[in-house]
Write a protein that holds these residues in place. Structure first.
Motif, PDB file in Angstrom:
ATOM      1  N   VAL A 451      -6.592  -6.231  10.198  1.00 44.92           N
ATOM      2  CA  VAL A 451      -7.554  -5.178   9.863  1.00 44.92           C
ATOM      3  C   VAL A 451      -6.818  -3.880   9.547  1.00 44.92           C
ATOM      4  CG1 VAL A 451      -9.470  -3.778  10.735  1.00 44.92           C
ATOM      5  CG2 VAL A 451      -9.387  -6.232  11.250  1.00 44.92           C
ATOM      6  N   GLU A 452      -5.772  -3.572  10.312  1.00 42.35           N
ATOM      7  CA  GLU A 452      -5.016  -2.339  10.081  1.00 42.35           C
ATOM      8  C   GLU A 452      -4.399  -2.335   8.683  1.00 42.35           C
ATOM      9  OE1 GLU A 452      -1.476   0.382  12.119  1.00 42.35           O
ATOM     10  OE2 GLU A 452      -1.909  -1.616  12.905  1.00 42.35           O
ATOM     11  N   GLU A 453      -3.848  -3.474   8.249  1.00 39.22           N
ATOM     12  CA  GLU A 453      -3.292  -3.562   6.892  1.00 39.22           C
ATOM     13  C   GLU A 453      -4.385  -3.372   5.841  1.00 39.22           C
ATOM     14  OE1 GLU A 453      -1.040  -6.973   5.901  1.00 39.22           O
ATOM     15  OE2 GLU A 453       0.645  -6.482   7.206  1.00 39.22           O
ATOM     16  N   ALA A 454      -5.562  -3.944   6.094  1.00 40.13           N
ATOM     17  CA  ALA A 454      -6.664  -3.814   5.141  1.00 40.13           C
ATOM     18  C   ALA A 454      -7.100  -2.353   5.018  1.00 40.13           C
ATOM     19  CB  ALA A 454      -7.836  -4.691   5.580  1.00 40.13           C
ATOM     20  N   ILE A 455      -7.156  -1.636   6.151  1.00 38.87           N
ATOM     21  CA  ILE A 455      -7.503  -0.214   6.114  1.00 38.87           C
ATOM     22  C   ILE A 455      -6.483   0.557   5.278  1.00 38.87           C
ATOM     23  CG2 ILE A 455      -7.673   1.874   7.529  1.00 38.87           C
ATOM     24  CD1 ILE A 455      -8.814   0.130   9.773  1.00 38.87           C
ATOM     25  N   GLN A 456      -5.201   0.262   5.495  1.00 38.61           N
ATOM     26  CA  GLN A 456      -4.142   0.968   4.772  1.00 38.61           C
ATOM     27  C   GLN A 456      -4.220   0.706   3.265  1.00 38.61           C
ATOM     28  OE1 GLN A 456      -1.517   3.108   5.994  1.00 38.61           O
ATOM     29  NE2 GLN A 456      -1.537   3.471   3.785  1.00 38.61           N
ATOM     30  N   THR A 457      -4.427  -0.553   2.881  1.00 38.97           N
ATOM     31  CA  THR A 457      -4.481  -0.869   1.449  1.00 38.97           C
ATOM     32  C   THR A 457      -5.745  -0.302   0.808  1.00 38.97           C
ATOM     33  OG1 THR A 457      -5.369  -3.061   2.014  1.00 38.97           O
ATOM     34  CG2 THR A 457      -3.018  -2.909   1.565  1.00 38.97           C
ATOM     35  N   LEU A 458      -6.842  -0.263   1.559  1.00 36.79           N
ATOM     36  CA  LEU A 458      -8.056   0.351   1.014  1.00 36.79           C
ATOM     37  C   LEU A 458      -7.819   1.836   0.738  1.00 36.79           C
ATOM     38  CD1 LEU A 458     -11.718  -0.174   2.025  1.00 36.79           C
ATOM     39  CD2 LEU A 458     -10.810   2.141   2.050  1.00 36.79           C
ATOM     40  N   ILE A 459      -7.165   2.527   1.673  1.00 32.91           N
ATOM     41  CA  ILE A 459      -6.860   3.949   1.480  1.00 32.91           C
ATOM     42  C   ILE A 459      -5.974   4.143   0.252  1.00 32.91           C
ATOM     43  CG2 ILE A 459      -5.633   5.923   2.471  1.00 32.91           C
ATOM     44  CD1 ILE A 459      -6.511   4.899   5.243  1.00 32.91           C
ATOM     45  N   ASP A 460      -4.998   3.267   0.093  1.00 30.07           N
ATOM     46  CA  ASP A 460      -4.025   3.416  -1.000  1.00 30.07           C
ATOM     47  C   ASP A 460      -4.588   3.034  -2.369  1.00 30.07           C
ATOM     48  OD1 ASP A 460      -2.182   4.257   0.840  1.00 30.07           O
ATOM     49  OD2 ASP A 460      -1.141   2.323   0.993  1.00 30.07           O
ATOM     50  N   LEU A 461      -5.447   2.004  -2.409  1.00 32.09           N
ATOM     51  CA  LEU A 461      -5.767   1.395  -3.692  1.00 32.09           C
ATOM     52  C   LEU A 461      -7.210   1.562  -4.155  1.00 32.09           C
ATOM     53  CD1 LEU A 461      -3.689  -1.900  -3.365  1.00 32.09           C
ATOM     54  CD2 LEU A 461      -3.114   0.180  -4.629  1.00 32.09           C
ATOM     55  N   HIS A 462      -8.098   2.067  -3.304  1.00 37.02           N
ATOM     56  CA  HIS A 462      -9.451   2.342  -3.806  1.00 37.02           C
ATOM     57  C   HIS A 462      -9.374   3.426  -4.875  1.00 37.02           C
ATOM     58  CE1 HIS A 462     -13.680   3.017  -4.125  1.00 37.02           C
ATOM     59  NE2 HIS A 462     -13.555   4.277  -3.739  1.00 37.02           N
ATOM     60  N   ASN A 463     -10.052   3.199  -5.977  1.00 38.69           N
ATOM     61  CA  ASN A 463     -10.054   4.083  -7.148  1.00 38.69           C
ATOM     62  C   ASN A 463      -8.718   4.050  -7.907  1.00 38.69           C
ATOM     63  OD1 ASN A 463     -11.878   5.813  -8.621  1.00 38.69           O
ATOM     64  ND2 ASN A 463     -10.515   7.529  -8.142  1.00 38.69           N
ATOM     65  N   TYR A 464      -7.936   2.992  -7.710  1.00 39.96           N
ATOM     66  CA  TYR A 464      -6.652   2.821  -8.406  1.00 39.96           C
ATOM     67  C   TYR A 464      -6.905   2.664  -9.915  1.00 39.96           C
ATOM     68  CZ  TYR A 464      -2.203   0.679  -9.780  1.00 39.96           C
ATOM     69  OH  TYR A 464      -1.013   0.384 -10.391  1.00 39.96           O
TER      70      TYR A 464
END
Length: 481
Positions: A451-464
């Protein structure tokens, strides 16, 4: 209260009657007076909670049920003459989560509001001989939580082994619609929900719900039976079904087999969609109601501040309050959204630290006058392209789920393949465990290792920016691959 104390010097155990009630305990009980009660934010956290203004005939089971979704309840002391109780949880973190949750949504027992605050005790010591019934109920509930059978004893409450993993649910006083998805969100707090079938019988909305384990069904029944999904209405009446397995033929708004996502809807289509409709109910209200009911409280969102206080943040990654570098104030559009965000995000790990989210005493976040915020600590996001759920009344509100290891991707550009997306998410620092395109290849599910990795990737890549005016949309999914 009688305490069993150990005299270390002589190694002899002696029974003492301690006047602690006049010192420590009275400091808690004095808080039962509205004129003397402490503010929650002035009391240091403790795994022992003080509960006030309980109804006259409240049972131990009803008090224990308040704490069940937040962790293991390890002790209870009922003070029925004062309409109060002390409840001890296994960890301080569980108690903090419980207090934070109930500070946003007033807990109710038998349709009466009760008040919860930290006790001055760090642990609760009770004499089992004087508190026998309460201890018997606690042992029975603990046995259900641990998956074992409670020991039987003459004159002591015994909890029979659960007869079935299938519950029959009847909704009384159904003034607002209750859907299959709302039931799934409520009951999944107690274990894995495998199947649900809804139907109307004798002009009442009913459902059959199957857990993966009968113990989960028993714990859900113990906690939710008689509770309201909304204030003073939509009351859950729960009993065990005679069935031990449900046969679901279709996945639609009336029935669902969560172990068989490939089942047809009944109209010739396969349900390969990550997002399902919640029906006529207001989506935000449904999600907030589900979160509230999972905490065994009735929903009361009116008058709640839309401002949240997030604390214990990573100071190197987040710039926020000037005098308190690990905290931030976040204003949402209304109190319901604030409650929902707090319910989903409190206790999640972000940038290596466990984030704490509570309601703030502030009603708004004031923006500084132009040129005065030289540290750039305040920002207006009302026009931000990062919003996933901005349009009022949008069906997308139905897809707000808590953080999970599986992410839902949408607005994928034509020609972008699985390998491209796997590489993009791997380069964000995570490990991709699974991937699945939807049929139109404009949406997909991607599962990270945590879940922690998913949170990090969502922060980084949403609206990419994927080029060609395509910005990738990333949100948490309730599905698994």
């Amino acid at each position: 209260l009688r305490f069993l104390c150990s005299d270390v010097a002589v190694g002899v155990k002696v029974n003492y009657f301690i006047l602690l009630s006049f010192y420590q305990l009275t400091s808690d009980l004095s808080n039962g007076s509205d004129s003397k009660k402490q503010r929650l934010d002035e009391s240091p956290p403790s795994r022992v909670l003080h509960i006030r203004k309980l109804p006259n005939e409240v049972t131990e089971t009803e008090v224990i049920a308040l704490g069940l979704p937040f962790g293991k309840v390890t002790n209870i002391l009922m003070l029925k003459g004062k309409n109060q109780a002390f409840l001890e949880l296994s960890t301080e973190e569980a108690a903090i989560t419980m207090v934070n949750y109930y500070s946003a949504v007033t807990p109710q027992v038998r349709n009466s509001p009760v008040f919860i605050q930290y006790s001055n005790h760090k642990e609760l010591k009770t004499d089992s001989a004087l508190n026998q019934r309460a201890q018997a109920v606690l042992q029975a509930v603990s046995a259900v939580q641990d998956g074992s059978s409670p020991a039987s004893d003459q004159g002591v409450l015994e909890l029979a082994p659960p007869p079935s993993p299938v519950l029959r649910i009847i909704i009384d006083n159904m003034f607002y619609p209750v859907t299959l998805d709302v039931l799934q969100q409520i009951f999944s707090k107690f274990g894995t929900v495998m199947k649900i079938i809804t139907f109307t019988k004798n002009n009442q909305f009913q459902a059959l719900l199957q857990f993966s384990d009968p113990v989960n069904a028993q714990q859900a029944k113990l906690s939710l039976d008689g509770q309201n999904i909304y204030n003073s209405c939509c009351t859950l009446r729960i009993d065990f079904s005679k069935l031990v397995n449900l046969n679901v033929k279709y996945n639609n708004d009336k029935s669902r087999d969560y172990t068989r996502p490939d089942l047809p809807t009944g109209d010739g289509e396969s349900t390969n969609k990550d997002h399902s409709l919640l029906g006529a109910i207001s989506p935000l209200s449904a999600a907030a109601a589900a979160a509230a009911a999972a905490g065994r409280v009735a929903l009361s969102g009116s008058g709640v501040s839309g401002v949240l206080l997030a604390s214990n943040l990573n100071e190197e990654r987040v710039k926020i309050l000037y005098n308190k570098k690990d905290s931030a104030l976040i204003q949402l559009s209304d109190g319901n959204q604030a409650q929902l965000a707090m319910s989903h995000l409190n206790g999640q790990k972000v940038f290596g630290k466990v984030m704490r989210v509570t309601l703030s005493k502030h009603q708004t976040v004031a923006l500084p006058r132009e040129g005065l915020d030289d540290q750039l600590l305040t920002k207006d996001f009302s026009g931000s392209p990062l919003h996933r759920f901005k349009k009022p009344g949008s069906k997308n509100f139905q897809n707000i789920f808590p953080p999970s290891a599986t992410l839902h991707l949408s607005n994928i550009r034509d020609g972008v393949g699985e390998d491209d997306l796997r590489l993009l998410f791997s380069n964000s620092g995570g490990t991709v465990k699974a991937f699945k395109f939807f049929q139109d290849r404009k949406m997909a599910l991607i599962q990270m290792s945590s879940v922690e990795e998913a949170i990090q990737t969502l922060i980084d890549l949403h609206n990419y920016d994927m080029g060609g005016n395509h910005h990738l949309k990333v949100s948490f999914s309730k599905s698994t691959i």
